[in-house]
Design a protein around this motif. Sequence first.
Motif, short mmCIF file in Angstrom:
data_model
loop_
_atom_site.label_atom_id
_atom_site.label_comp_id
_atom_site.label_asym_id
_atom_site.label_seq_id
_atom_site.Cartn_x
_atom_site.Cartn_y
_atom_site.Cartn_z
N THR A 87 27.13 73.03 -9.13
CA THR A 87 28.38 72.83 -9.85
C THR A 87 29.51 73.56 -9.12
OG1 THR A 87 27.07 72.84 -11.87
CG2 THR A 87 29.43 73.04 -12.14
N ARG A 88 30.71 72.97 -9.16
CA ARG A 88 31.87 73.56 -8.49
C ARG A 88 33.01 73.69 -9.51
NH1 ARG A 88 33.21 74.76 -3.57
NH2 ARG A 88 35.36 74.60 -2.82
N ASP A 115 26.92 61.01 -17.07
CA ASP A 115 27.00 61.22 -18.51
C ASP A 115 27.40 62.65 -18.87
OD1 ASP A 115 26.08 58.59 -18.81
OD2 ASP A 115 23.98 59.23 -18.81
N LEU A 116 27.34 63.57 -17.91
CA LEU A 116 27.62 64.98 -18.16
C LEU A 116 28.98 65.41 -17.64
CD1 LEU A 116 24.16 66.42 -17.05
CD2 LEU A 116 24.87 65.78 -19.36
N ARG A 117 29.71 64.53 -16.99
CA ARG A 117 30.98 64.89 -16.37
C ARG A 117 31.97 65.44 -17.40
NH1 ARG A 117 30.40 65.15 -10.99
NH2 ARG A 117 29.37 63.35 -10.14
N VAL A 118 32.65 66.53 -17.02
CA VAL A 118 33.73 67.13 -17.82
C VAL A 118 34.86 67.51 -16.88
CG1 VAL A 118 32.24 67.99 -19.68
CG2 VAL A 118 32.67 69.41 -17.71
N ASP A 119 36.01 67.82 -17.44
CA ASP A 119 37.19 68.15 -16.62
C ASP A 119 37.15 69.56 -16.05
OD1 ASP A 119 38.24 65.64 -17.02
OD2 ASP A 119 39.40 66.24 -18.78
N LYS A 120 36.46 70.49 -16.71
CA LYS A 120 36.48 71.90 -16.30
C LYS A 120 35.74 72.17 -15.01
CE LYS A 120 37.05 73.96 -20.84
NZ LYS A 120 36.50 74.95 -21.77
N LEU A 124 28.05 68.43 -7.77
CA LEU A 124 27.91 67.97 -6.40
C LEU A 124 26.62 67.15 -6.25
CD1 LEU A 124 29.04 71.16 -4.47
CD2 LEU A 124 30.42 69.27 -5.29
N ALA A 125 26.48 66.17 -7.14
CA ALA A 125 25.33 65.26 -7.11
C ALA A 125 25.86 63.86 -7.41
CB ALA A 125 24.30 65.67 -8.15
N ALA A 126 25.13 62.87 -6.99
CA ALA A 126 25.55 61.48 -7.21
C ALA A 126 25.59 61.16 -8.70
CB ALA A 126 24.58 60.53 -6.51
N ASP A 127 26.55 60.32 -9.09
CA ASP A 127 26.68 59.93 -10.50
C ASP A 127 25.43 59.27 -11.05
OD1 ASP A 127 29.18 60.93 -10.89
OD2 ASP A 127 30.24 59.02 -10.64
N ASN A 128 24.69 58.56 -10.20
CA ASN A 128 23.50 57.84 -10.67
C ASN A 128 22.23 58.69 -10.60
OD1 ASN A 128 23.24 57.88 -7.91
ND2 ASN A 128 22.71 55.71 -7.72
#
Length: 188
Positions: A87-88, A115-120, A124-128
């Motif tokens: 995570t970054r 499904d876990l994406r947030v703005d904060k 660093l992993a592919a969306d799928n």
Amino acid sequence: NPTSRKNISKIAELTEMIELDIEGEKYRAIMQDLQFHPVTDKLLHLDFLQIFDDKEITMTIPVHLEGMSIGIRNGGVLSFRRRKIITRAIPGNLPDYIEINIEDLDIGQSIFIKDLRVDKYSFLAADNAVVVGVRTARELIIEEEEEEELEGEEGEITEGEEGAVVEGAEATEKAEGEAGAEEKPAAE
């Protein structure tokens, strides 16, 4: 033993910020890496990363699952593929862990990075990439196949028995008809 490999490894999973006092100067940092002796398991080395409030850092964040999945209650098997996610974010936005509620996860369903994406923070992993999913248990598949085979065999046996009865009845009728037509004496 508080300095055991297991205890120190658990501490290393945390993303808590600590304050280091080095020769009177204080630095904010997080633990980034640790190394153990391969034979004795004694701690050999710790790496700290100095952090600044306005600069993003990259950390490996553990994933915690919450709840009991519907799919598991129905006989599925949990497939926990990513126990940690790189995570970054800026230090103030980094979570201690990523919590995922899996209660609504049914057999054949998965939760992906997207499904876990947030703005904060960002991953660093592919969306799928699959984080966690519930798959059909191998035993369930075998049991279902066995049940289908048994049903198929019962159907075949029944058809065979009916066919045998019909064939037997026809054979009996033919034998009676032939015997009646020839009328051979019983003792010759």
